[in-house]
Design a protein around this motif. Sequence first.
Motif: not given
Length: 155
Positions: A136-139, A148-153
């Motif tokens: 997760a990143y950001g608020g 919701h939360r932003a996520m990245r892989r």
Amino acid sequence: MSGAYAVREAVGEDDLEKCFAVRRAVFVEEQGVPRELEYDTYDSTAVHVLAVRADGVPLGTGRLLHGEDATGRTGADTSVGSLGRLAVTGDARGLGVGAALVRAIEDAARERGLAAVDLHAQTHALGFYERLGYAAYGGEFPDAGMPHRAMRRAL
């Protein structure tokens, strides 16, 4: 219900309708997302994945936005795809369908030369995506009235 199912990229109108039927059942009927928010212009250009039982009954779906379509969700980075609309029918939960759909979307992203996949996760699903390697990143932010939360892989 048997745990036997296959996951593949959706091809043709019949597959697309199965994807939309799962999304309608999960997001519109179960979660109360307004129909006009659930379907958008990206549906025509997205890569859709579909999980189906051996008898053809749809169990889950998800989609990948890529290129210019994804830039609004990836910080304008065209090397990053956007995973979204991941949904698994109630009777298929717990069978690994969601994880299989995520991996199929990641495979589709790799095939298109993408370096990473972003997603906007409902906060109750953060642990699911973390187990699949997403961070997760950001608020927290609202989407369709849900946190919701932003996520990245990286791929």
